[in-house]
Design a protein around this motif. Structure first.
Motif, PDB file in Angstrom:
ATOM      1  N   HIS A   1      43.866  43.713  57.918  1.00 37.58           N
ATOM      2  CA  HIS A   1      42.671  42.896  57.754  1.00 37.58           C
ATOM      3  C   HIS A   1      42.037  42.665  59.110  1.00 37.58           C
ATOM      4  CE1 HIS A   1      45.216  39.494  58.983  1.00 37.58           C
ATOM      5  NE2 HIS A   1      46.085  39.960  58.106  1.00 37.58           N
ATOM      6  N   GLY A   2      40.873  42.113  59.115  1.00 39.33           N
ATOM      7  CA  GLY A   2      40.084  41.936  60.325  1.00 39.33           C
ATOM      8  C   GLY A   2      38.720  42.542  60.088  1.00 39.33           C
ATOM      9  N   ALA A   3      38.117  43.106  61.136  1.00 41.27           N
ATOM     10  CA  ALA A   3      36.799  43.739  60.985  1.00 41.27           C
ATOM     11  C   ALA A   3      36.886  44.930  60.032  1.00 41.27           C
ATOM     12  CB  ALA A   3      36.263  44.167  62.337  1.00 41.27           C
ATOM     13  N   TRP A   4      38.025  45.605  60.021  1.00 38.88           N
ATOM     14  CA  TRP A   4      38.305  46.690  59.073  1.00 38.88           C
ATOM     15  C   TRP A   4      39.524  46.275  58.263  1.00 38.88           C
ATOM     16  CZ3 TRP A   4      35.598  51.188  58.256  1.00 38.88           C
ATOM     17  CH2 TRP A   4      34.576  51.472  59.175  1.00 38.88           C
ATOM     18  N   ALA A   5      39.431  46.381  56.958  1.00 38.06           N
ATOM     19  CA  ALA A   5      40.548  46.022  56.083  1.00 38.06           C
ATOM     20  C   ALA A   5      40.932  47.233  55.246  1.00 38.06           C
ATOM     21  CB  ALA A   5      40.144  44.869  55.165  1.00 38.06           C
ATOM     22  N   THR A   6      42.239  47.376  55.020  1.00 41.85           N
ATOM     23  CA  THR A   6      42.756  48.437  54.162  1.00 41.85           C
ATOM     24  C   THR A   6      43.568  47.776  53.063  1.00 41.85           C
ATOM     25  OG1 THR A   6      42.918  49.893  56.078  1.00 41.85           O
ATOM     26  CG2 THR A   6      44.105  50.569  54.091  1.00 41.85           C
ATOM     27  N   ILE A   7      43.270  48.152  51.815  1.00 38.86           N
ATOM     28  CA  ILE A   7      43.940  47.551  50.669  1.00 38.86           C
ATOM     29  C   ILE A   7      44.349  48.662  49.708  1.00 38.86           C
ATOM     30  CG2 ILE A   7      43.748  45.917  48.747  1.00 38.86           C
ATOM     31  CD1 ILE A   7      41.439  44.586  50.266  1.00 38.86           C
ATOM     32  N   ILE A   8      45.570  48.550  49.186  1.00 40.93           N
ATOM     33  CA  ILE A   8      46.014  49.462  48.135  1.00 40.93           C
ATOM     34  C   ILE A   8      46.037  48.657  46.830  1.00 40.93           C
ATOM     35  CG2 ILE A   8      48.475  49.089  48.616  1.00 40.93           C
ATOM     36  CD1 ILE A   8      48.876  52.085  47.807  1.00 40.93           C
ATOM     37  N   PHE A   9      45.463  49.240  45.797  1.00 39.05           N
ATOM     38  CA  PHE A   9      45.356  48.593  44.493  1.00 39.05           C
ATOM     39  C   PHE A   9      46.148  49.371  43.448  1.00 39.05           C
ATOM     40  CE2 PHE A   9      41.400  47.463  46.624  1.00 39.05           C
ATOM     41  CZ  PHE A   9      41.249  46.121  46.326  1.00 39.05           C
ATOM     42  N   LYS A  10      46.752  48.636  42.541  1.00 40.60           N
ATOM     43  CA  LYS A  10      47.351  49.187  41.331  1.00 40.60           C
ATOM     44  C   LYS A  10      46.451  48.711  40.192  1.00 40.60           C
ATOM     45  CE  LYS A  10      51.650  48.952  38.661  1.00 40.60           C
ATOM     46  NZ  LYS A  10      53.002  48.352  38.634  1.00 40.60           N
ATOM     47  N   TYR A  11      46.036  49.639  39.331  1.00 44.18           N
ATOM     48  CA  TYR A  11      45.084  49.276  38.287  1.00 44.18           C
ATOM     49  C   TYR A  11      45.232  50.165  37.065  1.00 44.18           C
ATOM     50  CZ  TYR A  11      42.237  53.354  39.623  1.00 44.18           C
ATOM     51  OH  TYR A  11      41.788  54.622  39.868  1.00 44.18           O
ATOM     52  N   LYS A  12      44.538  49.779  36.006  1.00 45.73           N
ATOM     53  CA  LYS A  12      44.402  50.590  34.800  1.00 45.73           C
ATOM     54  C   LYS A  12      42.912  50.707  34.509  1.00 45.73           C
ATOM     55  CE  LYS A  12      48.735  49.710  32.459  1.00 45.73           C
ATOM     56  NZ  LYS A  12      49.335  49.559  31.140  1.00 45.73           N
ATOM     57  N   GLN A  13      42.535  51.837  33.958  1.00 47.39           N
ATOM     58  CA  GLN A  13      41.135  52.069  33.624  1.00 47.39           C
ATOM     59  C   GLN A  13      40.988  52.313  32.132  1.00 47.39           C
ATOM     60  OE1 GLN A  13      39.086  54.358  36.474  1.00 47.39           O
ATOM     61  NE2 GLN A  13      37.373  54.820  35.140  1.00 47.39           N
ATOM     62  N   TRP A  14      39.943  51.725  31.558  1.00 48.12           N
ATOM     63  CA  TRP A  14      39.680  51.898  30.134  1.00 48.12           C
ATOM     64  C   TRP A  14      39.236  53.330  29.881  1.00 48.12           C
ATOM     65  CZ3 TRP A  14      40.928  49.844  25.767  1.00 48.12           C
ATOM     66  CH2 TRP A  14      40.218  50.155  24.597  1.00 48.12           C
ATOM     67  N   GLU A  15      39.901  53.992  28.942  1.00 47.75           N
ATOM     68  CA  GLU A  15      39.546  55.354  28.556  1.00 47.75           C
ATOM     69  C   GLU A  15      38.834  55.271  27.215  1.00 47.75           C
ATOM     70  OE1 GLU A  15      43.294  57.420  28.697  1.00 47.75           O
ATOM     71  OE2 GLU A  15      43.203  57.593  30.873  1.00 47.75           O
TER      72      GLU A  15
END
Length: 95
Positions: free
Chosen positions: A30-44
């Motif tokens: 985090h800071g001026a540049w942030a990196t985030i990894i997400f776990k998700y599901k998408q509606w099909e």
């Protein structure tokens, strides 16, 4: 967008239907540049159900007090995720 890195989400709704369901996230930097990894599901729509778990790594840049997405990498399968994990383990074990 969000002014606080903790408020960043990939949740997406369309016509009252949750299209992208965020399951979890880990803030890697985090800071001026942030990196985030997400776990998700998408509606099909064709199958009328949510996908298996998916993963995405996203980079955000804070400008004028707001985080804006700059890039993303979608991990295409569980197998690809395991290959990434294995490569990183091998590369970092002797560092």
């Amino acid at each position: 967008m969000a002014s606080n890195v903790n408020d960043i989400t990939i949740f997406y709704e369309e016509e009252g239907k949750e299209i992208v369901k965020e399951i979890d996230k880990k803030i890697l930097s985090h800071g001026a540049w942030a990196t985030i990894i997400f776990k998700y599901k998408q509606w099909e729509r064709a199958k009328e159900k949510y996908s298996e778990h998916r993963y995405t790594i996203r980079r955000y840049r804070k400008r004028n007090g707001e985080y804006m997405q700059q890039s993303k990498f979608n991990i295409s399968s569980k197998e690809q995720a395991f290959k990434i994990i294995e490569a990183l383990k091998n590369w970092t074990k002797d560092d």
